[in-house]
Design a protein around this motif. Sequence first.
Motif, mmCIF file in Angstrom:
data_model
loop_
_atom_site.group_PDB
_atom_site.id
_atom_site.type_symbol
_atom_site.label_atom_id
_atom_site.label_comp_id
_atom_site.label_asym_id
_atom_site.label_seq_id
_atom_site.Cartn_x
_atom_site.Cartn_y
_atom_site.Cartn_z
ATOM 1 N N LYS A 473 0.862 -1.180 0.000
ATOM 2 C CA LYS A 473 0.000 0.000 0.000
ATOM 3 C C LYS A 473 0.902 1.235 0.000
ATOM 4 C CE LYS A 473 -3.359 2.179 2.962
ATOM 5 N NZ LYS A 473 -3.639 2.348 4.355
ATOM 6 N N ALA A 553 -8.948 12.078 2.932
ATOM 7 C CA ALA A 553 -9.007 10.639 2.625
ATOM 8 C C ALA A 553 -8.281 9.798 3.670
ATOM 9 C CB ALA A 553 -8.389 10.398 1.256
ATOM 10 N N GLN A 683 -11.211 8.506 -6.545
ATOM 11 C CA GLN A 683 -11.351 7.109 -6.087
ATOM 12 C C GLN A 683 -10.937 6.967 -4.625
ATOM 13 O OE1 GLN A 683 -8.896 4.618 -8.575
ATOM 14 N NE2 GLN A 683 -9.972 5.225 -10.440
ATOM 15 N N LEU A 684 -9.809 7.586 -4.260
ATOM 16 C CA LEU A 684 -9.293 7.457 -2.886
ATOM 17 C C LEU A 684 -10.245 8.102 -1.877
ATOM 18 C CD1 LEU A 684 -5.519 8.221 -3.614
ATOM 19 C CD2 LEU A 684 -6.414 6.048 -2.809
ATOM 20 N N LYS A 686 -13.506 8.596 -2.330
ATOM 21 C CA LYS A 686 -14.741 7.793 -2.316
ATOM 22 C C LYS A 686 -14.558 6.566 -1.411
ATOM 23 C CE LYS A 686 -17.832 5.344 -5.465
ATOM 24 N NZ LYS A 686 -17.852 4.636 -6.744
ATOM 25 N N LYS A 687 -13.399 5.894 -1.557
ATOM 26 C CA LYS A 687 -13.110 4.696 -0.754
ATOM 27 C C LYS A 687 -13.085 5.051 0.740
ATOM 28 C CE LYS A 687 -9.545 1.186 -0.211
ATOM 29 N NZ LYS A 687 -8.135 0.930 -0.416
ATOM 30 N N PHE A 688 -12.472 6.198 1.066
ATOM 31 C CA PHE A 688 -12.380 6.650 2.457
ATOM 32 C C PHE A 688 -13.782 6.927 3.030
ATOM 33 C CE2 PHE A 688 -11.765 10.414 5.395
ATOM 34 C CZ PHE A 688 -11.192 9.700 6.432
ATOM 35 N N GLU A 690 -16.610 5.641 2.025
ATOM 36 C CA GLU A 690 -17.335 4.364 2.182
ATOM 37 C C GLU A 690 -16.904 3.653 3.456
ATOM 38 O OE1 GLU A 690 -16.489 2.304 -1.453
ATOM 39 O OE2 GLU A 690 -17.946 3.489 -2.620
ATOM 40 N N GLU A 691 -15.573 3.659 3.708
ATOM 41 C CA GLU A 691 -15.064 3.009 4.931
ATOM 42 C C GLU A 691 -15.599 3.707 6.175
ATOM 43 O OE1 GLU A 691 -10.833 2.970 4.514
ATOM 44 O OE2 GLU A 691 -10.860 1.336 3.053
#
Length: 701
Positions: A473, A553, A683-684, A686-688, A690-691
């Motif tokens: 990562k 993020a 994307q990063l 959005k992922k953050f 969602e988490e």
Amino acid sequence: MKLEKLRNIGISAHIDSGKTTLSERILYYAGKIHKIEEVRGGGDGATMDHMELEKERGITITSASTTVYWKDHMINLIDTPGHVDFTVEVERSLRVLDGAVLVLCGVSGVQSQSITVDRQMKRYNVPALAFINKLDRAGANPFKVTGMLREKLGHNAVMMQHPIGAESDFLGVVDLITRKAIYNDGEKGDNIRVEDCPAELKDSVESLRAEMLDKISMFSDEMTEMLLEEKEIPEDLIHATIKKAVSTKEMTPVFMGTAFKNKGVQTLLDAVLRYLPSPLERKYYGNDNDKGEKIEVYPDPKKPLCAMAFKITDENFGQLTYTRIYQGTLKKGESYYNPRMGKTQRVGRLVRMHSNDREDVNFAEAGDIIAMVGVECASGDTYCDEGINVTMESMFVPEPVIELAIKPAKQEDLVKMSKALNRFMKEDPTFRVSVDKESNETRIAGMGELHLEIYVERMKREYKANVIVGQPKVNYREAPTQKADFDYKHKKQTGGSGQYGHVVGTLHVNENPKSEEDSHEFVNATVGGSVPKEYIPGVEKGYRESLDKGPLAGFKVINTKFELKDGTYHPVDSSEMAFKIAARQAFKQAFLESKPVILEPIMKVEAETPMEFQGTVQGDLSSRRGMLLGSDMRDDYAVILAEVPLGEMFGYSTDLRSKTQGKATFSMEFACYRPVPSSIQEQLVKKFREEQAKGGKKDDE
């Protein structure tokens, strides 16, 4: 041993320049070993590469230390790794050395890692000699390499020798000071034969000698006068002038040979004694913790002790701590004070290291490098006599750029894994371990894929811990791009006293910070007690605590300046805690309004490939969002320089091998942080989000 007869030197260079082979020859000629082993080529492997992994891979992973004697001088020698992933090994070695030998490949010359090593030498002000190695190889050219030293590294490089023959016909060197030809005879180059300069080289030698004297005379008025009067300059004056220029880092004498073919090593050792400084000729400083000022420490064995632990390895019989003594005498069985730990510790045993073997000693004096056995401390700790409280200036530790999730395969592996991780963290300041609060995963962070791969491999071999490794990562960062104001009031009223804190100010972009650690600044610009003095630390704490996990993020924040201008307080409900919460929320509010960007680590990549694959390699680097910086021709090889995001470089070594029939090699190191493309940022983020939403649901349940 008289201090003027002691040299603490390191051998450092780009990977594969022949450092370990050179160290092996030095040990042999100094009578320390009686059989030369090669880095690659069966046998037991090179003496200084004592780890199994080093022998298998043919690379140096940890710096190894040894002591040799040459012409009534004692030399403490450290062979350092060339691979950028083990850069901290080079940092800590250079931090304690008085001089260094910069080894360059006669074919490739100055490569990317040579530039890094040179930067590290400059950071610790280490005087150096250059040794151009591998002159027996096709395409080797010491004149070209000396030119690269001047152009690429900015060294005032002065050739001290002229080669006799080239490539497979390389026979020896002509010493430009004495005009004598020096050859190494015998199978192992033990016998040195000195003759007159070959007739066909006389003109070339005279012209190079005149150039050398001209450059050296810049540091001596006496020499300049003698040159103008066309007088013969005494050898002693030439040597003394070179030594003076080397110690002030104004000149780098260049020596040459081929360690593999046993040529030129003894003359290099003579130069180490002649030109590199003894501990008496270097200045070192520590911080007096009682007075809060910088003080000089002197290599005087009678003064109170001041020593620094610069490298730690854990062994079966306890911790082995490599220590440089700057002042005083370190004695076995005595107790010394460690200012960082605030306590006194007893030194049970002292040993002088020879790679992996050790010899017991009772004491060691100022200027020496020694190892203490069984003393629990951390890398960079200082030890001093009771009555003084001095800390030596610490070394530079770069921030890790890559992370992996790691977990034990079975429950019984958990204890072994945590033992290994604790040891590696103590040994290597660039290796970090953390636990992700949300996923409860253990994460390891380091300087590159190879760095973490080696530690995972060591865990399996040395601790028999079977571990499962997740995907690598990238360590992204977040940063503001413009200033934004904040005005946040934290007000909470529950039973009993409430909470009240109000902060007003501006979040600025911190331009051009020296390093990541220095990239944050807190400024208190309040007047008239609008925020009482006792609450200011709470505001700063709230701001600094927000930096570990950014609001955009969830990545670490860099390059910010938090200016507190105003605020209000409540005589009963205000507290440090209330202002801390207010500052945290104010930071979040301002940061999200500062048009923040996500930054990714960019790596400087140097790929060396046969000409036929040049287009393929360049195309592949471009497809990885790489920015090509140019290419260089070295014989029938192309050297391609590019800057590529780390996130695109995972698995690159396998891809490069398959695309070039295994003929290309590459090295990479961290260059800088740059904003990611907007599509990746979306994307990063959005992922953050969602988490976070998932975490919120769990909390609700």
